[in-house]
Design a protein around this motif. Structure first.
Motif, mmCIF file in Angstrom:
data_model
loop_
_atom_site.group_PDB
_atom_site.id
_atom_site.type_symbol
_atom_site.label_atom_id
_atom_site.label_comp_id
_atom_site.label_asym_id
_atom_site.label_seq_id
_atom_site.Cartn_x
_atom_site.Cartn_y
_atom_site.Cartn_z
ATOM 1 N N ALA A 55 0.820 -1.216 0.000
ATOM 2 C CA ALA A 55 0.000 0.000 0.000
ATOM 3 C C ALA A 55 0.853 1.266 0.000
ATOM 4 N N VAL A 56 2.152 1.121 -0.214
ATOM 5 C CA VAL A 56 3.039 2.280 -0.242
ATOM 6 C C VAL A 56 4.172 2.006 -1.216
ATOM 7 N N ALA A 57 4.661 3.061 -1.847
ATOM 8 C CA ALA A 57 5.747 2.942 -2.817
ATOM 9 C C ALA A 57 6.917 3.818 -2.388
ATOM 10 N N VAL A 58 8.121 3.377 -2.728
ATOM 11 C CA VAL A 58 9.341 4.103 -2.399
ATOM 12 C C VAL A 58 9.970 4.606 -3.692
ATOM 13 N N ASP A 59 10.368 5.868 -3.690
ATOM 14 C CA ASP A 59 10.962 6.466 -4.878
ATOM 15 C C ASP A 59 12.274 7.140 -4.488
ATOM 16 N N ASP A 60 13.377 6.566 -4.951
ATOM 17 C CA ASP A 60 14.703 7.132 -4.703
ATOM 18 C C ASP A 60 14.989 8.193 -5.768
ATOM 19 N N ARG A 61 15.036 9.440 -5.341
ATOM 20 C CA ARG A 61 15.252 10.544 -6.275
ATOM 21 C C ARG A 61 16.685 11.062 -6.264
ATOM 22 N N GLY A 62 17.588 10.163 -5.919
ATOM 23 C CA GLY A 62 18.999 10.502 -5.960
ATOM 24 C C GLY A 62 19.378 11.599 -4.987
ATOM 25 N N ALA A 63 19.981 12.659 -5.532
ATOM 26 C CA ALA A 63 20.444 13.760 -4.687
ATOM 27 C C ALA A 63 19.308 14.444 -3.948
ATOM 28 N N ARG A 64 18.086 14.318 -4.459
ATOM 29 C CA ARG A 64 16.928 14.949 -3.816
ATOM 30 C C ARG A 64 16.350 14.097 -2.692
ATOM 31 N N GLY A 65 16.921 12.893 -2.508
ATOM 32 C CA GLY A 65 16.498 12.049 -1.403
ATOM 33 C C GLY A 65 15.431 11.044 -1.795
ATOM 34 N N THR A 66 14.961 10.307 -0.807
ATOM 35 C CA THR A 66 13.956 9.269 -1.011
ATOM 36 C C THR A 66 12.605 9.745 -0.500
ATOM 37 N N VAL A 67 11.582 9.503 -1.292
ATOM 38 C CA VAL A 67 10.230 9.880 -0.887
ATOM 39 C C VAL A 67 9.344 8.639 -0.892
ATOM 40 N N VAL A 68 8.243 8.722 -0.167
ATOM 41 C CA VAL A 68 7.276 7.627 -0.133
ATOM 42 C C VAL A 68 5.916 8.175 -0.541
ATOM 43 N N ALA A 69 5.113 7.301 -1.136
ATOM 44 C CA ALA A 69 3.779 7.697 -1.593
ATOM 45 C C ALA A 69 2.827 6.529 -1.400
ATOM 46 N N ALA A 70 1.548 6.826 -1.249
ATOM 47 C CA ALA A 70 0.540 5.785 -1.136
ATOM 48 C C ALA A 70 0.445 5.036 -2.462
ATOM 49 N N ALA A 71 0.190 3.743 -2.368
ATOM 50 C CA ALA A 71 0.028 2.914 -3.562
ATOM 51 C C ALA A 71 -1.357 2.278 -3.544
#
Length: 233
Positions: A55-71
């Motif tokens: 129910a959640v996704a992880v997105d590694d945005r490199g230098a901008r860091g890691t964010v999480v979002a609902a899935a």
């Protein structure tokens, strides 16, 4: 909320946050280890639980860091998971931001659920007739003993854990409270090494299918440590 059999879902479902708080409870003293920073760790457990439910996704945005979002399009039924899912459904968030936003509201509802299930017992009274007091004792469900045995088997005996047990052990380690369980889970260099592996998401072959959970656990642990939950690490 009730399930199809009419049971109360708030007391029948064992969430990762529930089990983590139960593990952190110290029966001898009636206290919870790491109270001052408990909200970070409980919020991390909620994120991990959402990962276990896909129910959640992880997105590694490199230098901008890691964010999480609902899935997914369906909100979770669990009232402990719902606020975090809705917060992340609004927009992607940094992990530390999510922990700080949701964590402070978690302790009491998690504790209430443990008491409602009988895992813990709570006695309230007054001193001098007006000063409120609260005493918490271990219940007789055997749930905490089962959890300790599973984590001990993973950390001490080298048993292959489920993804859920591995994540629970990793969060317990990240909380800094693992050495306080020495009488139940003997603390030593081998245990510390295995705990660090779990913190990095190295769960073992049997948990290979839970890629999102492994990733989320490592991300949450890094965020918890970066937030200064455990000093001197």
């Amino acid at each position: 909320m009730t399930d199809q059999a009419g049971h109360d879902a708030t007391t029948t479902r064992y969430g990762v946050a529930d089990d983590l708080l139960l593990l952190l409870f110290q029966p001898a003293s009636g206290t919870v280890s790491g109270e001052n920073t408990l909200f970070y760790v409980l919020a991390g457990a909620v994120l991990t639980d959402l990962a276990l439910e896909d129910a959640v996704a992880v997105d590694d945005r490199g230098a901008r860091g890691t964010v999480v979002a609902a899935a997914g399009d369906t909100a979770p039924d669990d009232e402990l998971l719902l606020p975090m899912w809705e917060y992340l459904a609004d927009k992607s968030r940094g992990v530390q931001t999510a922990l700080a936003a949701i964590g402070p509201r978690l302790r009491e509802p998690v504790l209430d659920r443990l008491v409602a299930r009988g895992d813990l017992r709570r006695e309230r009274g007054r001193v001098l007739g007006f000063i409120p007091t609260e005493t918490i004792e271990l219940g007789d469900t055997g749930r905490r003993e089962q959890l300790v045995a599973a984590v001990r088997a993973t950390l001490v005996d080298g048993a292959e854990p489920t993804a859920r047990t591995a994540a629970l052990a990793a969060l317990l380690s990240a909380s800094g409270a693992l050495p306080t369980l020495h009488r139940e889970i003997p603390w030593g260099s081998a245990v510390a090494t295995r705990a660090k592996e779990l913190e990095r998401g190295d769960f073992g072959a049997d948990a290979a299918a839970q890629a999102v959970t492994r990733t989320m656990t490592a991300v949450v642990v890094n965020a918890v440590i970066a937030a200064g939950v455990v000093s001197g690490r």
